[in-house]
Design an enzyme around this catalytic site. Sequence first.
Site, PDB file in Angstrom:
ATOM      1  N   ASP A 181      -3.173   5.823   6.196  1.00 60.25           N
ATOM      2  CA  ASP A 181      -3.578   7.094   7.012  1.00 60.25           C
ATOM      3  C   ASP A 181      -4.660   7.307   8.839  1.00 60.25           C
ATOM      4  O   ASP A 181      -4.065   6.850   9.061  1.00 60.25           O
ATOM      5  CB  ASP A 181      -4.749   7.690   6.019  1.00 60.25           C
ATOM      6  CG  ASP A 181      -4.636   9.132   5.955  1.00 60.25           C
ATOM      7  OD1 ASP A 181      -4.198  10.398   5.794  1.00 60.25           O
ATOM      8  OD2 ASP A 181      -5.764  10.076   6.334  1.00 60.25           O
ATOM      9  N   GLU A 201       0.413  -1.550  -0.286  1.00 61.09           N
ATOM     10  CA  GLU A 201       0.019  -0.005   0.166  1.00 61.09           C
ATOM     11  C   GLU A 201       1.302   1.329  -0.070  1.00 61.09           C
ATOM     12  O   GLU A 201       1.835   1.137   0.572  1.00 61.09           O
ATOM     13  CB  GLU A 201      -0.991   0.199   1.141  1.00 61.09           C
ATOM     14  CG  GLU A 201      -1.651   0.735   2.226  1.00 61.09           C
ATOM     15  CD  GLU A 201      -3.236   2.045   0.521  1.00 61.09           C
ATOM     16  OE1 GLU A 201      -2.631   2.054  -0.345  1.00 61.09           O
ATOM     17  OE2 GLU A 201      -3.952   0.940   1.371  1.00 61.09           O
ATOM     18  N   ASP A 202       0.286   2.271  -0.193  1.00 57.45           N
ATOM     19  CA  ASP A 202       1.210   3.227  -0.417  1.00 57.45           C
ATOM     20  C   ASP A 202       1.098   4.599   0.978  1.00 57.45           C
ATOM     21  O   ASP A 202       2.262   4.594   1.686  1.00 57.45           O
ATOM     22  CB  ASP A 202       0.505   4.258  -1.398  1.00 57.45           C
ATOM     23  CG  ASP A 202      -1.055   5.198  -1.437  1.00 57.45           C
ATOM     24  OD1 ASP A 202      -1.084   3.851  -0.846  1.00 57.45           O
ATOM     25  OD2 ASP A 202      -1.249   5.711  -2.155  1.00 57.45           O
ATOM     26  N   PHE A 239      -1.262  16.634   3.240  1.00 61.89           N
ATOM     27  CA  PHE A 239      -1.645  16.838   2.785  1.00 61.89           C
ATOM     28  C   PHE A 239      -0.075  16.071   0.897  1.00 61.89           C
ATOM     29  O   PHE A 239       0.385  16.847   0.905  1.00 61.89           O
ATOM     30  CB  PHE A 239      -2.667  16.529   1.295  1.00 61.89           C
ATOM     31  CG  PHE A 239      -2.993  15.749   0.430  1.00 61.89           C
ATOM     32  CD1 PHE A 239      -4.191  14.858   0.835  1.00 61.89           C
ATOM     33  CD2 PHE A 239      -2.722  15.307  -0.605  1.00 61.89           C
ATOM     34  CE1 PHE A 239      -5.035  14.194   0.370  1.00 61.89           C
ATOM     35  CE2 PHE A 239      -3.259  14.472  -1.761  1.00 61.89           C
ATOM     36  CZ  PHE A 239      -4.321  14.030  -0.890  1.00 61.89           C
ATOM     37  N   VAL A 240       0.497  14.855   0.810  1.00 64.50           N
ATOM     38  CA  VAL A 240       1.668  14.672   0.575  1.00 64.50           C
ATOM     39  C   VAL A 240       1.325  13.275  -0.780  1.00 64.50           C
ATOM     40  O   VAL A 240      -0.125  13.402  -1.118  1.00 64.50           O
ATOM     41  CB  VAL A 240       2.777  13.649   0.896  1.00 64.50           C
ATOM     42  CG1 VAL A 240       3.157  13.849   2.188  1.00 64.50           C
ATOM     43  CG2 VAL A 240       2.036  12.455   0.981  1.00 64.50           C
ATOM     44  N   ARG A 288       0.524  11.896  -9.673  1.00 69.08           N
ATOM     45  CA  ARG A 288       1.035  10.601 -10.238  1.00 69.08           C
ATOM     46  C   ARG A 288       2.928  10.726 -10.456  1.00 69.08           C
ATOM     47  O   ARG A 288       3.301   9.703 -10.359  1.00 69.08           O
ATOM     48  CB  ARG A 288       0.206   9.470 -10.601  1.00 69.08           C
ATOM     49  CG  ARG A 288      -1.143   9.213  -9.584  1.00 69.08           C
ATOM     50  CD  ARG A 288      -1.650   7.830 -10.287  1.00 69.08           C
ATOM     51  NE  ARG A 288      -3.040   8.124  -9.711  1.00 69.08           N
ATOM     52  CZ  ARG A 288      -3.772   7.551  -8.186  1.00 69.08           C
ATOM     53  NH1 ARG A 288      -2.801   7.534  -7.154  1.00 69.08           N
ATOM     54  NH2 ARG A 288      -5.204   8.033  -8.135  1.00 69.08           N
TER      55      ARG A 288
HETATM   56  N1  HPA Z   1      -2.099  11.804   0.077  1.00 66.98           N
HETATM   57  C1  HPA Z   1      -2.471  11.255  -1.935  1.00 66.98           C
HETATM   58  N2  HPA Z   1      -3.641  10.293  -1.239  1.00 66.98           N
HETATM   59  C2  HPA Z   1      -3.909  10.105   0.542  1.00 66.98           C
HETATM   60  C3  HPA Z   1      -3.096  10.896   2.003  1.00 66.98           C
HETATM   61  C4  HPA Z   1      -2.569  12.101   1.512  1.00 66.98           C
HETATM   62  O1  HPA Z   1      -1.604  12.936   2.172  1.00 66.98           O
HETATM   63  N3  HPA Z   1      -4.136  11.059   2.619  1.00 66.98           N
HETATM   64  C5  HPA Z   1      -4.769   9.620   2.642  1.00 66.98           C
HETATM   65  N4  HPA Z   1      -4.728   9.083   1.436  1.00 66.98           N
HETATM   66 MG    MG Z   2      -4.066   4.234  -1.250  1.00 64.61          MG
END
Ligand code: HPA
Ligand code: MG
Length: 222
Positions: free
Chosen positions: A137, A133-134, A186-187, A199
Amino acid sequence: MSKDGIKIADDYTGYALSHFCVPRHYEDDLENVLIPWGLIQDRTERLARDIFLDIRDEPLTALCVLKGGYRFYTDLLDKLTTLNRFHASVSVQLHVDFIRLKSYENDDSTGDIRVIGGDNLSNLRGQNVLVVEDIIDTGRTMSRLLAILQKHEPKSVKVASLLVKRRPDSTGYRPDYCGFEVPDKFVVGYALDYNEYFRDLNHICVINDTGKAKYKIQQNSH
Ligand code: HPA
Ligand code: MG
């Protein structure tokens, strides 16, 4: 081995954009470079080694959570396949799969999610699954995904998340492997998006107000 990632402090101002190469189309939309691409690579290399030595000689199904996880996923798997090429005594056979998560529409109160795409999840039965996962949160989405995966009785499920955000409303969920712990900002970049933009940016950056305004979803006006 520590489960915590590299901690980036709340007052850390990162690097000036002028010190790195950033696409012209995003130059005005970013506050700073929080995590340069090269550092992501170095940290991912270590995560790959940790995963490799933890799994040891068992096959692994690496499950990419699209779209945000795709760059971390490909880089992590590149590094795992490199380890496989060079280790004569340990080897981790890899299977790949990709999913997307959708929240149920018009049902925001429950926040339930649905898995779309990918192979039939029943294929996960008896497998060692690594969810890639990226960003974690609040932790709610990941907890729900894990509950869905457990229904298919995998042998094991672990989670690798490139980022974990420090949020006051976090559920306390922590992934098994974490790249970086980041402030509640927010990144974007390295496949993380703001309304599908950014992206195509290599570094992880903090978006600024100009960027937020420019790529805000326009409410339709009829
Ligand atoms: N950036 C992009 N996607 C996200 C973020 C974020 O900071 N937080 C939750 N989803
Ligand atoms: Mg994600």
